[in-house]
Each structure stands twice: as C-alpha cells, then as structure tokens.
Design a protein around this motif. Structure first.
Motif, PDB file in Angstrom:
ATOM      1  N   MET A  19      -4.209  -2.764   7.377  1.00 61.37           N
ATOM      2  CA  MET A  19      -5.543  -3.075   6.865  1.00 61.37           C
ATOM      3  C   MET A  19      -6.101  -4.097   7.546  1.00 61.37           C
ATOM      4  O   MET A  19      -5.649  -5.143   7.653  1.00 61.37           O
ATOM      5  CB  MET A  19      -5.480  -2.923   5.505  1.00 61.37           C
ATOM      6  CG  MET A  19      -7.010  -2.798   4.974  1.00 61.37           C
ATOM      7  SD  MET A  19      -7.724  -4.449   4.667  1.00 61.37           S
ATOM      8  CE  MET A  19      -6.464  -5.217   3.659  1.00 61.37           C
ATOM      9  N   SER A  52       0.901  -1.207   0.140  1.00 65.27           N
ATOM     10  CA  SER A  52      -0.002  -0.072  -0.092  1.00 65.27           C
ATOM     11  C   SER A  52       0.746   1.298   0.127  1.00 65.27           C
ATOM     12  O   SER A  52       1.520   1.585   1.058  1.00 65.27           O
ATOM     13  CB  SER A  52      -0.905  -0.026   1.071  1.00 65.27           C
ATOM     14  OG  SER A  52      -1.854  -0.998   1.454  1.00 65.27           O
ATOM     15  N   GLN A  58     -13.614  -2.286   4.197  1.00 63.31           N
ATOM     16  CA  GLN A  58     -12.088  -2.512   4.921  1.00 63.31           C
ATOM     17  C   GLN A  58     -11.837  -0.911   5.458  1.00 63.31           C
ATOM     18  O   GLN A  58     -12.319   0.222   4.883  1.00 63.31           O
ATOM     19  CB  GLN A  58     -11.230  -3.033   3.988  1.00 63.31           C
ATOM     20  CG  GLN A  58     -11.016  -2.053   2.776  1.00 63.31           C
ATOM     21  CD  GLN A  58      -9.800  -2.790   1.728  1.00 63.31           C
ATOM     22  OE1 GLN A  58     -10.155  -3.864   1.458  1.00 63.31           O
ATOM     23  NE2 GLN A  58      -8.903  -1.943   1.240  1.00 63.31           N
ATOM     24  N   ALA A  79      -8.162   1.240   6.626  1.00 69.57           N
ATOM     25  CA  ALA A  79      -6.673   1.085   6.523  1.00 69.57           C
ATOM     26  C   ALA A  79      -6.001   2.405   7.223  1.00 69.57           C
ATOM     27  O   ALA A  79      -6.702   3.591   6.977  1.00 69.57           O
ATOM     28  CB  ALA A  79      -6.053   1.030   5.198  1.00 69.57           C
ATOM     29  N   TYR A  80      -5.013   2.365   7.962  1.00 64.44           N
ATOM     30  CA  TYR A  80      -4.373   3.202   8.742  1.00 64.44           C
ATOM     31  C   TYR A  80      -3.254   3.344   8.733  1.00 64.44           C
ATOM     32  O   TYR A  80      -2.340   2.240   8.765  1.00 64.44           O
ATOM     33  CB  TYR A  80      -4.746   3.318  10.139  1.00 64.44           C
ATOM     34  CG  TYR A  80      -4.368   4.617  11.114  1.00 64.44           C
ATOM     35  CD1 TYR A  80      -4.910   5.759  11.065  1.00 64.44           C
ATOM     36  CD2 TYR A  80      -3.160   4.493  11.735  1.00 64.44           C
ATOM     37  CE1 TYR A  80      -4.550   6.891  11.665  1.00 64.44           C
ATOM     38  CE2 TYR A  80      -2.742   5.656  12.615  1.00 64.44           C
ATOM     39  CZ  TYR A  80      -3.368   6.664  12.530  1.00 64.44           C
ATOM     40  OH  TYR A  80      -3.023   8.038  13.023  1.00 64.44           O
ATOM     41  N   THR A 101      -6.712  -9.392   6.527  1.00 66.82           N
ATOM     42  CA  THR A 101      -5.606  -8.509   7.207  1.00 66.82           C
ATOM     43  C   THR A 101      -4.443  -8.369   6.524  1.00 66.82           C
ATOM     44  O   THR A 101      -4.073  -9.307   5.758  1.00 66.82           O
ATOM     45  CB  THR A 101      -5.449  -9.188   8.778  1.00 66.82           C
ATOM     46  OG1 THR A 101      -4.858 -10.371   8.488  1.00 66.82           O
ATOM     47  CG2 THR A 101      -6.531  -9.104   9.690  1.00 66.82           C
ATOM     48  N   TRP A 121       0.005 -10.335   3.954  1.00 65.78           N
ATOM     49  CA  TRP A 121      -1.351 -10.588   4.175  1.00 65.78           C
ATOM     50  C   TRP A 121      -1.764 -11.740   4.239  1.00 65.78           C
ATOM     51  O   TRP A 121      -1.361 -12.832   3.936  1.00 65.78           O
ATOM     52  CB  TRP A 121      -2.145  -9.650   3.053  1.00 65.78           C
ATOM     53  CG  TRP A 121      -2.057 -10.313   1.689  1.00 65.78           C
ATOM     54  CD1 TRP A 121      -3.232 -11.167   1.143  1.00 65.78           C
ATOM     55  CD2 TRP A 121      -0.996 -10.545   0.818  1.00 65.78           C
ATOM     56  NE1 TRP A 121      -2.707 -11.683  -0.050  1.00 65.78           N
ATOM     57  CE2 TRP A 121      -1.540 -11.208  -0.224  1.00 65.78           C
ATOM     58  CE3 TRP A 121       0.500  -9.943   0.713  1.00 65.78           C
ATOM     59  CZ2 TRP A 121      -0.665 -11.585  -1.432  1.00 65.78           C
ATOM     60  CZ3 TRP A 121       1.296 -10.376  -0.418  1.00 65.78           C
ATOM     61  CH2 TRP A 121       0.560 -10.979  -1.449  1.00 65.78           C
ATOM     62  N   ARG A 156      -7.680   5.221   5.013  1.00 68.53           N
ATOM     63  CA  ARG A 156      -8.264   4.913   3.929  1.00 68.53           C
ATOM     64  C   ARG A 156      -9.289   3.915   3.962  1.00 68.53           C
ATOM     65  O   ARG A 156      -9.084   2.606   3.952  1.00 68.53           O
ATOM     66  CB  ARG A 156      -7.134   4.312   3.121  1.00 68.53           C
ATOM     67  CG  ARG A 156      -6.216   5.524   2.646  1.00 68.53           C
ATOM     68  CD  ARG A 156      -4.907   4.763   1.912  1.00 68.53           C
ATOM     69  NE  ARG A 156      -4.242   5.796   1.594  1.00 68.53           N
ATOM     70  CZ  ARG A 156      -2.632   5.593   0.802  1.00 68.53           C
ATOM     71  NH1 ARG A 156      -2.149   4.433   1.156  1.00 68.53           N
ATOM     72  NH2 ARG A 156      -2.208   6.781   0.625  1.00 68.53           N
ATOM     73  N   GLU A 160       1.473   0.905   6.740  1.00 67.66           N
ATOM     74  CA  GLU A 160       0.089   0.894   6.755  1.00 67.66           C
ATOM     75  C   GLU A 160      -0.402  -0.383   7.093  1.00 67.66           C
ATOM     76  O   GLU A 160      -0.125  -1.470   6.861  1.00 67.66           O
ATOM     77  CB  GLU A 160      -0.793   1.333   5.506  1.00 67.66           C
ATOM     78  CG  GLU A 160      -2.014   1.297   5.247  1.00 67.66           C
ATOM     79  CD  GLU A 160      -2.645   1.690   3.899  1.00 67.66           C
ATOM     80  OE1 GLU A 160      -2.254   2.999   3.708  1.00 67.66           O
ATOM     81  OE2 GLU A 160      -3.046   0.807   3.373  1.00 67.66           O
TER      82      GLU A 160
END
Length: 697
Positions: A690, A71, A173, A175-176, A662, A649, A183, A688
C-alpha cells in the motif's frame, strides 16, 4: 485490547518500594499511549463510566491498533477482533458476515449480538462496514441480554463508526495484493468549532479464489454428502465491493450533542460457475441518528435511532454434477431470489445522577424488522414468497454505584423483552398465513469490581440471555429449488446463564499487564440446525431445526502485554474452553458447534516512527465442528490451524502538512490450508502493498 496504565496509589507501609516498583518511567508512559484503555467507555454499561470501574469482561480495539494490523484478505470487521481472548472468528467472506463466536457459546446468529454505534443490527448487515470506517470496536463478554436483548448469550460486539478529528485532513491511498486484489480508499475529515465531519470511499475488488474447491466437494460426494458439489467453485470467485461512509457530529458547551452517520455498501460476488451469482450488486445501508442533552444537573436524556437495510439478490443454476466419473456443468438458470431485510431500531434512555457516585439508568427500546424472500423458479414457472414482520419492545433498568473512593464498583440491571412475529405469509405453508406468535422474557445482569490499588483488581459478574430463534425456522416451508426448508413451529427458545471471576495485574514499572478470567455457564434448550441431503433433488439439501437438551460451558481467558525493551512489545492471548452438549440422547457428550477447546495469538509489535513500525502475529486454533452431531467428515470436522502474519509500515513527512505512508503485509505466510467455515477454505498466503498520501488540515 488497550491497557490503562496509571500512577500508583500509595498505600501500606511499603510506600518507598511501591513507588519504585510501580511508577512508570517517562519513556514507558509516552509509548503506552498506543495501548491504554479509553478513560470513558459506554458499551459495557450503556452509560459513561471509567474503564477501570467496569465489573464486566470488556476489551477495546482502537484506531491506532487497527492501523497496526496486517491487511487481511478476509477484509471485514471480524478480523479486527480475532486476537482478543474469548473471541473466535470463522469466515465465509465475501459471501456473508464474520462468524464471531464469544466465550465458547458457538453459533454466532443466536449467541452474539452485533451492534453498530450502540444499536443492535442483524449479523449479515455488519458487511455494510468497511474496516477503514471503524473508529473502535468494543467487545463485552458474557450474557448481555439485560442490556441489548436477544442474541447475547456470549456477549456483544459494538462497531463504532469513525468521526472527524481536529486536523485529520484528506487522505488517498491504493493497495494491491494477491489474487489481483485492488483496494482504493479516499477520506476527508476535520473538526471545526462545534462541528466534526468525516467522508470516505473504499473499494475492495478482486479476482478472488476458489472459496469452495471442486476437489473438496468431490471428496464430500464420495463420503455421502452429495449436496455440496452443485455450487462448488469451478473458477475463482471474483468479487466487487464498494463502500461509502459519512458522519457529522455537533456538540455545544452545555453538553448537548447530535450526530448522523451513514454507511453504504454495494456488493457483487460471482459463484465460480457460469450464471451462478451469489450476490448480484446488492445494496446495504446503516444510517444512525444519535442525540443527547443534559437534564439540568440531575441527569441526561439520550435518543438513538437507525434505518438498516440489506438487499441480497441471487441467481442459481443446475450447477455441477457427476456423470460417468466426470464433473459436468449445466449453467441453465433455475432460480432467482430477492432477499430483503429492513430494520428500524430506536431507543430512548435516561440517566439519573443519584448523588456523585450513583447513576440510575432507565430506557425503552423498540424495533421493527421486515424480511422478504421472493423466489422465482424459472423452469417450472413457480414462485415462492415468504414475508414476516418482527416487532420487539423492551424496558430496562440499571444501577451503577461506586464506593471507597471509586475502588469498589457495583452494577445491577434487569430487562423485559417481548417479541411478536406477525403479518406472516409463506406460499409453501399450510396455512399460508399462520397466526402471530409472541414470546417474552426477563433477563438480568450484575457485577462487582474491587481495585486493591492501581496494580491489582478483582471482578465478578453473572448474567442471563435469551434467544427466540429465527422466524423462518418456525414458519417457512420450501419444497422447490436447491435448498428446501422444513418449518418447526414447536421450536423452543434457548436460555443462557453464566458467571465469571477475573483478575487484572498491572505493573507499569516493568511494562506488564496480565488479565485472567474464568467462566462457567449453561444453555438450556439449545437451538440447532442442520442441512440434510434431499433425496428428491440430486445434489439438493433440506434445512431443518431442532432443540437439543442443553450445553455446559466453562473455560479460562488470559491476556498479556509486556514491554521487552523500549519500542518493542509482546502481546498474547489464550482461551482454554470446554463446550459440551448435555442432556441429549443423541448428541450428549459432543462438542458444541464452533466452540474449539483452545485458540489464541502471540505477537511482537515494534513502534519507531524514525525507522519503521512492524507487527508480527502468530495465530492458532484447535479443531472444531460445524454441527452439534460432530460429524466426522472433512469440513464438518474443521482442522486445527496455525498462521503467521506480518505488517511493516512507515510514515514519511514530505513537507509541513504532507505525509506519505507505505506498508507491506503478509497474511498466512506459510500458506496454511484449512477450513474457515463449512465447505469454505482459507485463500492461502496473501501479500499486499500500500502507498498513500495525507494532507493535514
């Protein structure tokens, strides 16, 4: 790029050895699904054709590959294709589009054509698309004006938007990431009977970072480039971008198809100073309609049309200056700009089947582009208005032929283009309404490919391209505000030709794919622009354009995919390039702007759904120059860089139809500091995480 691995066609006396050496074991065939080429491609020829018969250098990045990528903080479509051979990407995200440079041609605005669902669009409009809403990206390398008109000296990039698929379901989802980046994404899609649908929302909201650091602007000030301090980032450039996408497809059993797609974005970008706004909630949309139907058994009729809209309001201030050795901010608002572009491209195409192995394509293309730049200078009360309409009409023919049981393929094509700049109005020019200007050209392209067997192929192509230049460069004079412009009505269009020769080696038994392509070409009447310091405005600049003599380009593109063990792959690309300005008394011998001598990537991908999936990627690029003068100053001479990116992931099945996803990504893990474009820097290390949930229909 995805690989196509097929069974071996047995030929020659050594059949037993070939059968052992080249027949893939079952585990290899199953795992290779993530990397194979689409069996049918359209971008390279505008018609359906088997991937292994295309004689041009083409690459595809599909949705599975996109989902495996890290990402990126530079969350736009350019990052999706950076790892392909022949593709170099610069960034000044989130202000503008990715600078996609193809095959050493450099300047993206004039030498890369951006497509959305097969129709040309203005490069800045590519920021309308969120990566979540891309199904596939196709890249065609080499001059492609015979297919897509102007701006195709280096090739074409086609962003194909996402459609619903059977059982796709609903997904949500969040995301940080670093810089307080958030996001969110939600989507739903499915295929029901003859219909498919896809709907989504995505957000990209961040406190940002200092895109143009004051420290760097001060360094340029001390070296004589004072115009870059005025808009330097005193604070972080926070941004807010919201995206919506929708697509509906219908098809019947007779081959008639229809689709409508809408992509929308609203974007805000703070300038890093009080009252400085670089994008004030500008709205953008790309809406596309496509239809096709068979003409009995002898051909096919296709239509594509779009409405493309770009709005980019901005607000400027007196900004930063240097007084007594101290940086001083004056946040007085001096200028507001409304910048709007509307495009209406349309294309009608017919494919005629001249036997089972010959397809003749004939088409007509038309587009209208209206651009308006409306500036208000608040302190003086002056206004400046620039308007121009660009009409383009084109006719093209292409013939695709297959011989020797499809082992030999030939493609030839020719296109006529005519541009007209009309309805011109410029407040600052004399006269304010100059006469219309028309330009026209013929371009051609041809290629051949021969497959010796399923494991070795050779291909070669030649083509030409043409770019008339931006209309504002011909007509617009601005003598107010921070950035003045000086029109050049004598600017000549640039023309490109290029030839290439490529080889493809495919050894399924060993999980090996190797691609090598050499290329050579020239650009005549190179169009070049520059920003000179404005002596009349402290910290201001004057934009000027000119023709250089020409440019010589040659190099080699290589790609490798290698299975190391089951579930573990090695992937790499390397481009060696030489792009040099020639036949110019001032800039001769210089490197063409944004055309480094080498770049590439090397990665490992591990795919194991039962444990985890991981993608480790090393990227590198040689130094490059922002201008054709090869100015030896920071940011004008952008340094070489190397970065390391990682994504891990896993999908977790919670119930029969529920899946949790994840992931964690790290980009530029070693926190490498380097320029991404003139006065813009990389944000540094970006991490990031997620988590998402998906319900399968």
């Amino acid at each position: 790029m995805k690989m196509r691995i097929t069974g071996v066609r047995r030929w020659a006396p050594a059949a037993a050895i070939a059968a052992y050496l080249f027949t893939p074991p079952p585990t290899w065939a199953e795992e290779q699904q993530a990397f194979k080429l689409e069996p049918v491609v359209v971008t390279a020829t505008k018609t359906e054709a088997k991937a292994d018969t295309i004689p041009f250098t083409t690459h595809s990045v599909d949705r599975e590959t996109l989902d495996a990528q890290p990402s990126f903080f530079m969350n736009n479509v350019g990052e999706l294709i950076r790892d392909l051979p022949g593709v170099h990407v610069g960034q000044y995200y989130p202000w503008g589009p990715p600078w996609i440079h193809l095959r050493g041609t450099g300047y993206f605005i004039g030498r890369t054509v951006y497509l959305v669902d097969g129709l040309p669009t203005w490069s800045f409009m590519s920021t309308t698309l969120n990566p979540n809403d891309i199904a596939r990206v196709d890249v065609v390398l080499g001059p492609s004006s015979a297919l897509y008109g102007a701006n195709a000296s280096g090739g074409a990039v086609n962003f194909i938007t996402r459609s619903g698929t059977k059982g796709m379901g609903a997904k949500g989802q969040i995301a940080y990431g670093s810089n307080n980046t958030i996001r969110p994404h939600v989507s739903v899609g499915d295929a029901v009977d003859n219909w498919r649908y896809y709907l989504s929302y995505s957000g990209d909201y961040s406190d940002g970072y200092k895109m143009k650091p004051v420290e760097d602007a001060l360094q340029l000030w001390s070296l004589g480039k004072k115009q870059y301090l005025k808009e330097a980032s005193l604070e972080d450039n926070r941004y807010e971008s919201s995206y919506a996408s929708g697509k509906a497809d219908w098809a019947n059993e007779h081959g008639t198809k229809f689709s409508v797609a809408v992509n929308y974005a609203q974007r805000y970008l703070y300038g890093g100073q009080t009252n400085l706004i670089l994008d004030d909630n500008g709205a953008q949309t790309i809406s596309t309609i496509k239809a096709e139907t068979p003409i009995g058994s002898i051909g096919k009729l296709k239509f594509s049309g779009a409405f493309q809209y770009y709005d980019h309001p901005q607000q400027y201030t007196k900004g930063l200056s240097l007084s007594g050795g101290n940086v001083v901010l004056d946040s007085t608002i001096t200028q507001r700009r409304e910048w709007e572009v509307k495009r209406l491209p349309a294309e009608l195409q017919t494919d005629w089947y001249l036997g089972s192995n010959n397809t003749l394509t004939a088409g007509v293309f038309w587009s209208r582009e209206d651009e308006t730049r409306d500036d208000s200078f608040l302190l003086s009360g002056k206004k400046s208005l620039f308007k121009v309409t660009t009409d383009q009409t084109a006719f093209y023919l292409q013939d695709q032929m297959l011989f020797l049981d499809d082992r030999l393929s030939l493609v030839t094509g020719v296109r006529y283009d005519r541009w007209q700049y009309k309805d011109i109005f410029d407040t600052s020019s004399n006269p304010q309404t100059p006469e219309d200007v028309s330009k026209e050209t013929w371009t051609y392209r041809g290629g051949a490919k021969y497959r010796f067997n399923e494991n070795l192929a050779v291909r070669s192509s030649i083509g030409t391209a043409y770019w008339p230049g931006l209309p504002l460069w011909f007509f617009q004079n601005i003598t107010s505000g921070n950035t003045w412009r000086e029109a050049n009505p004598n600017l000549e269009p640039e023309e490109t030709w290029m030839v290439d020769l490529g080889f493809e080696v495919d050894l399924p038994r060993f999980g090996t794919f190797i691609g090598i392509t050499g290329y050579y070409g020239k650009i005549d009447e190179v169009v070049s622009y520059r920003y000179d310091e404005n002596p009349a405005v402290p910290g201001g600049s004057i934009a000027r354009t000119q023709n250089l003599g020409g440019a010589e380009i040659y190099g080699v593109e290589t790609s490798l995919k290698q299975r190391i063990i089951d579930k573990l792959w090695l992937m790499g690309s390397l481009t060696l390039n030489h792009s040099e300005v020639i036949d110019d008394p001032v800039n001769g011998g210089h490197q063409l702007r944004n055309a480094p001598d080498y770049w590439g990537s090397l990665g490992l991908r591990y795919l194991n759904a039962d444990i985890l999936n991981a993608d480790l990627l090393f990227r590198f690029s040689d130094e490059r120059y922002y201008d054709d003068k090869n100015t030896e100053l920071p940011f004008f001479h952008m340094r070489a860089y190397e970065t390391l990116d990682l994504r891990v992931w896993r999908d977790w099945r919670l119930a029969d139809k529920w899946i949790m996803t994840t992931s964690i990504s790290g980009v530029n893990l070693f926190d490498k500091y380097y320029e991404t474009e003139i006065v813009y820097v990389n944000p540094g290390r970006y991490i990031e995480g997620m988590v998402g949930f998906r319900y399968l229909f």
